[in-house]
Design an enzyme around this catalytic site. Structure first.
Site, mmCIF file in Angstrom:
data_model
loop_
_atom_site.group_PDB
_atom_site.id
_atom_site.type_symbol
_atom_site.label_atom_id
_atom_site.label_comp_id
_atom_site.label_asym_id
_atom_site.label_seq_id
_atom_site.Cartn_x
_atom_site.Cartn_y
_atom_site.Cartn_z
ATOM 1 N N ASN A 86 0.832 -1.194 0.000
ATOM 2 C CA ASN A 86 0.000 0.000 0.000
ATOM 3 C C ASN A 86 0.875 1.256 0.000
ATOM 4 O OD1 ASN A 86 -2.349 1.682 0.253
ATOM 5 N ND2 ASN A 86 -3.370 0.008 1.345
ATOM 6 N N HIS A 116 23.331 2.120 11.767
ATOM 7 C CA HIS A 116 24.628 2.787 11.900
ATOM 8 C C HIS A 116 25.387 2.210 13.081
ATOM 9 C CE1 HIS A 116 24.083 5.984 8.925
ATOM 10 N NE2 HIS A 116 22.799 5.902 9.250
ATOM 11 N N ALA A 159 -0.886 -2.882 13.690
ATOM 12 C CA ALA A 159 -0.587 -1.498 13.318
ATOM 13 C C ALA A 159 0.248 -0.818 14.391
ATOM 14 C CB ALA A 159 -1.896 -0.732 13.101
ATOM 15 N N LYS A 179 5.490 -8.075 20.568
ATOM 16 C CA LYS A 179 5.465 -9.356 21.263
ATOM 17 C C LYS A 179 4.243 -10.130 20.788
ATOM 18 C CE LYS A 179 7.612 -7.871 25.609
ATOM 19 N NZ LYS A 179 8.423 -6.828 25.244
#
Length: 184
Positions: A86, A116, A159, A179
């Site tokens: 999407n 990094h 989400a 989790k």
């Protein structure tokens, strides 16, 4: 090994590396293709063509993507059949991103394979680790998947979750860090 192989193998890559110009050349080409993809309307077939050029691999005719789409590199993205991505997703793919068949990626999902160095004197160095999204996974809106993660077959990422560790097959995972909250 050349810089691309070293990058995919997880070696720390410095911007001072004598071969870093090769990575920059791919990034520049990727940005041109993203401008083409994101700045005008395209049919499904045109999007498939641009995405295939972006990755260097022909995508299946079942592949769907809603622009805009963002990536830093492009060449290390592999998608299976019946994959849907999407809008407003970002794939940082220098470490490699694999989406197996029937994967659903909701809006604003971030798949990040690059990190990094934590050492201050090497902070601009990058280290990449692959992300593998197995068959029939659904990643919910605004979720972020971090370097080195595998999401198991049929799993759902809720989400807004941040996935920092592997997720087993057939579960729903949610939260920061994500989790397992239930089995499917």
């Amino acid at each position: 090994m050349d810089i691309f192989e070293r990058d995919l193998a997880g070696e720390a890559i410095s911007v001072q590396d004598p071969e870093f110009y090769k990575i920059n050349a791919v990034i520049e080409q990727t940005q041109k293709l993203l401008a083409e993809l994101n700045n005008s309307y395209h049919t499904k077939e045109e999007i498939q063509n641009i995405f295939s050029r972006l990755t260097g691999r022909q995508v299946d005719g079942s592949f769907e993507l809603f622009a805009p789409f963002y990536t830093d590199f492009g060449r290390n993205i592999v998608v299976g059949k019946d994959v849907f991505i999407n809008q407003n997703c970002t794939f940082m793919d220098r470490g490699g991103i694999t989406l197996e068949d029937k994967v659903l990626i909701a809006p604003r999902v971030n798949l990040v394979t690059i990190n990094h160095s934590i050492a201050p004197e090497r902070r601009r160095d990058t280290e990449s680790r692959p992300i593998h999204i197995c068959k029939n996974v659904w990643i919910g809106t605004g979720a972020t998947v971090m370097p080195g993660v595998t999401v198991g077959e049929n799993a759902i990422i809720a989400a807004g979750s941040v996935v920092t560790k592997d997720i087993p097959p057939g579960v729903v995972a949610a939260g920061i860090p994500a989790k397992v909250i239930k089995e499917i």
